[in-house]
Design an enzyme around this catalytic site. Structure first.
Site, PDB file in Angstrom:
ATOM      1  N   ALA A  65      48.383  22.968  66.731  1.00 45.67           N
ATOM      2  CA  ALA A  65      47.136  23.727  66.816  1.00 45.67           C
ATOM      3  C   ALA A  65      46.783  23.855  68.288  1.00 45.67           C
ATOM      4  O   ALA A  65      47.175  23.007  69.104  1.00 45.67           O
ATOM      5  CB  ALA A  65      46.034  22.983  66.079  1.00 45.67           C
ATOM      6  N   GLY A 110      50.435  20.871  64.126  1.00 49.71           N
ATOM      7  CA  GLY A 110      50.304  22.005  63.206  1.00 49.71           C
ATOM      8  C   GLY A 110      51.601  22.783  63.041  1.00 49.71           C
ATOM      9  O   GLY A 110      51.793  23.454  62.020  1.00 49.71           O
ATOM     10  N   GLU A 113      53.438  20.908  60.460  1.00 46.52           N
ATOM     11  CA  GLU A 113      52.736  21.165  59.193  1.00 46.52           C
ATOM     12  C   GLU A 113      53.041  22.566  58.659  1.00 46.52           C
ATOM     13  O   GLU A 113      53.214  22.762  57.453  1.00 46.52           O
ATOM     14  CB  GLU A 113      51.229  20.990  59.403  1.00 46.52           C
ATOM     15  CG  GLU A 113      50.848  19.564  59.757  1.00 46.52           C
ATOM     16  CD  GLU A 113      49.385  19.428  60.095  1.00 46.52           C
ATOM     17  OE1 GLU A 113      48.963  19.876  61.181  1.00 46.52           O
ATOM     18  OE2 GLU A 113      48.633  18.888  59.263  1.00 46.52           O
TER      19      GLU A 113
HETATM   20  N1  COA Z   1      47.685  23.705  72.377  1.00 49.69           N
HETATM   21  C1  COA Z   1      47.400  24.470  73.451  1.00 49.69           C
HETATM   22  N2  COA Z   1      48.279  24.681  74.457  1.00 49.69           N
HETATM   23  C2  COA Z   1      49.489  24.120  74.356  1.00 49.69           C
HETATM   24  C3  COA Z   1      49.855  23.317  73.268  1.00 49.69           C
HETATM   25  C4  COA Z   1      48.894  23.110  72.233  1.00 49.69           C
HETATM   26  N3  COA Z   1      49.148  22.391  71.154  1.00 49.69           N
HETATM   27  N4  COA Z   1      51.114  22.857  73.467  1.00 49.69           N
HETATM   28  C5  COA Z   1      51.521  23.381  74.637  1.00 49.69           C
HETATM   29  N5  COA Z   1      50.536  24.139  75.181  1.00 49.69           N
HETATM   30  C6  COA Z   1      50.567  24.884  76.454  1.00 49.69           C
HETATM   31  C7  COA Z   1      50.441  23.965  77.646  1.00 49.69           C
HETATM   32  O1  COA Z   1      49.079  23.650  77.900  1.00 49.69           O
HETATM   33  C8  COA Z   1      51.051  24.812  78.731  1.00 49.69           C
HETATM   34  O2  COA Z   1      50.117  25.795  79.105  1.00 49.69           O
HETATM   35  P1  COA Z   1      49.870  26.123  80.701  1.00 49.69           P
HETATM   36  O3  COA Z   1      51.204  26.606  81.182  1.00 49.69           O
HETATM   37  O4  COA Z   1      48.802  27.178  80.694  1.00 49.69           O
HETATM   38  O5  COA Z   1      49.470  24.828  81.334  1.00 49.69           O
HETATM   39  C9  COA Z   1      52.180  25.526  78.002  1.00 49.69           C
HETATM   40  O6  COA Z   1      51.844  25.484  76.628  1.00 49.69           O
HETATM   41  C10 COA Z   1      53.525  24.883  78.179  1.00 49.69           C
HETATM   42  O7  COA Z   1      53.415  23.513  77.773  1.00 49.69           O
HETATM   43  P2  COA Z   1      53.823  22.274  78.708  1.00 49.69           P
HETATM   44  O8  COA Z   1      53.067  21.071  78.230  1.00 49.69           O
HETATM   45  O9  COA Z   1      53.674  22.629  80.149  1.00 49.69           O
HETATM   46  O10 COA Z   1      55.373  22.125  78.367  1.00 49.69           O
HETATM   47  P3  COA Z   1      56.250  20.800  78.477  1.00 49.69           P
HETATM   48  O11 COA Z   1      57.655  21.250  78.335  1.00 49.69           O
HETATM   49  O12 COA Z   1      55.892  20.013  79.682  1.00 49.69           O
HETATM   50  O13 COA Z   1      55.856  19.909  77.201  1.00 49.69           O
HETATM   51  C11 COA Z   1      55.300  19.550  74.878  1.00 49.69           C
HETATM   52  C12 COA Z   1      56.129  20.379  75.896  1.00 49.69           C
HETATM   53  C13 COA Z   1      55.491  20.211  73.514  1.00 49.69           C
HETATM   54  C14 COA Z   1      55.851  18.121  74.836  1.00 49.69           C
HETATM   55  C15 COA Z   1      53.840  19.553  75.272  1.00 49.69           C
HETATM   56  O14 COA Z   1      53.421  20.886  75.494  1.00 49.69           O
HETATM   57  C16 COA Z   1      52.901  18.954  74.276  1.00 49.69           C
HETATM   58  O15 COA Z   1      52.864  17.743  74.130  1.00 49.69           O
HETATM   59  N6  COA Z   1      52.104  19.794  73.549  1.00 49.69           N
HETATM   60  C17 COA Z   1      51.094  19.356  72.644  1.00 49.69           C
HETATM   61  C18 COA Z   1      51.701  18.863  71.351  1.00 49.69           C
HETATM   62  C19 COA Z   1      50.615  18.339  70.440  1.00 49.69           C
HETATM   63  O16 COA Z   1      49.951  17.369  70.715  1.00 49.69           O
HETATM   64  N7  COA Z   1      50.436  19.031  69.319  1.00 49.69           N
HETATM   65  C20 COA Z   1      49.497  18.652  68.330  1.00 49.69           C
HETATM   66  C21 COA Z   1      48.249  19.402  68.494  1.00 49.69           C
HETATM   67  S1  COA Z   1      47.053  18.933  67.248  1.00 49.69           S
END
Ligand code: COA
Length: 258
Positions: A65, A110, A113
């Site tokens: 999400a 999400g 999910e």
């Molecule tokens: N919601 C909003 N934005 C998200 C997102 C999410 N769930 N997951 C990734 N993004 C965005 C990041 O903020 C980033 O945006 P920016 O470039 O404007 O800063 C972009 O997507 C790329 O993500 P980034 O974190 O830089 O990539 P990464 O390769 O370093 O890491 C992940 C990848 C998937 C490990 C990491 O993005 C992450 O942990 N995401 C959240 C996962 C999560 O907790 N999901 C459950 C949500 S309830």
């Protein structure tokens, strides 16, 4: 037509691609609105016989999400957000037409999910699955606690839920979370092959399989009774007459979905 989804219909298979690659295809309000709109199409358009759901780019299926939309939500707004997400994913799970998730990268929160609400899942080699919500002080809100237990069993599910650990595609395969692991470039072709086969079968019977299988997890229903009802309903279809007649006449059945 959509701002955050791409859709294409080819040989009766609708491919839906969640298209926010710069945000790892995170599910914001627009994506949910558009998913519901495209589900209206899936339910209502007879040209669509089955569906592939995937994410844009090579990095993510859906990374969860959209966390930026969580800020400042009241408990009531949070509950509504969860219920709305659950309702959307319920429509996927109960679609009368098969919906397959092609997991091309991260399927987190999400995203995991969403994949679990599909009828089955195919993973690319680099796909990763997890429910990292406890890292955010949360638990999954779109059915993840329920479907993960259903799909991989309680012991493995609660370990993943409580630890926020990510698993790779081969572990997901071993757990039964996905049906196949294939190289990224073969992902859509693998799904297309399976759905092309399913699309040759009697559509109402395919829908009946989904209804009966879903009844296993519905405490308000007796799954065996649902199966018997669906079996009976099939006897009232033209396709059942066509299928059984074609077998006796040693020819290929031509189904009409009636
Ligand atoms: N919601 C909003 N934005 C998200 C997102 C999410 N769930 N997951 C990734 N993004 C965005 C990041 O903020 C980033 O945006 P920016 O470039 O404007 O800063 C972009 O997507 C790329 O993500 P980034 O974190 O830089 O990539 P990464 O390769 O370093 O890491 C992940 C990848 C998937 C490990 C990491 O993005 C992450 O942990 N995401 C959240 C996962 C999560 O907790 N999901 C459950 C949500 S309830």
């Amino acid at each position: 037509m959509y701002s955050s989804l791409l859709t294409s219909l080819d040989n009766n298979i609708l491919t839906i691609t969640i298209n926010r690659p710069d945000k790892l295809n995170a599910l914001n309000k627009t994506v949910f609105t558009e998913l519901n709109a495209v589900l209206d199409e899936v339910y209502g358009n007879p040209e669509i016989k089955s569906v592939i759901l995937t994410g844009a780019g090579e990095k993510a299926f859906v990374a969860g999400a959209d966390i930026t939309e969580f800020k400042g939500l009241s408990t009531e707004a949070a509950r509504q957000m969860a219920v709305h997400g659950q309702d959307t994913f319920f429509r996927i799970e109960h679609s009368p037409k098969p919906i397959v998730a092609c997991v091309n990268g991260f399927a987190l929160g999400g995203g995991c999910e969403l994949a679990m609400s599909c009828h089955f899942r195919i993973a690319a080699t680099q796909a990763k699955f997890g429910q990292p919500e406890v890292n955010l002080g949360l638990l999954p809100g779109y059915g993840g606690t329920q479907r993960l237990v259903q799909l991989i069993g309680k012991g493995r599910a609660v370990e993943l839920l409580m630890s926020a650990a990510m698993i790779d595609a081969n572990t997901a395969l071993q757990y039964g979370l996905v049906n196949y692991v294939v190289p990224q470039e073969e992902l859509l072709a693998k799904a297309t092959g399976i759905l092309s086969l399913i699309n040759t079968k009697a559509p109402l019977a395919v829908a009946a399989c989904i209804t009966a299988a879903n009844a296993v997890f519905d405490e308000t229903k007796n799954g065996f009774a649902v199966e018997a009802d669906e079996f009976a309903k099939c006897f009232a279809t033209e396709d059942m007459i066509e299928g059984t007649t074609a077998f006796v006449e040693k020819r290929k059945a031509v189904f009409k979905g009636r």
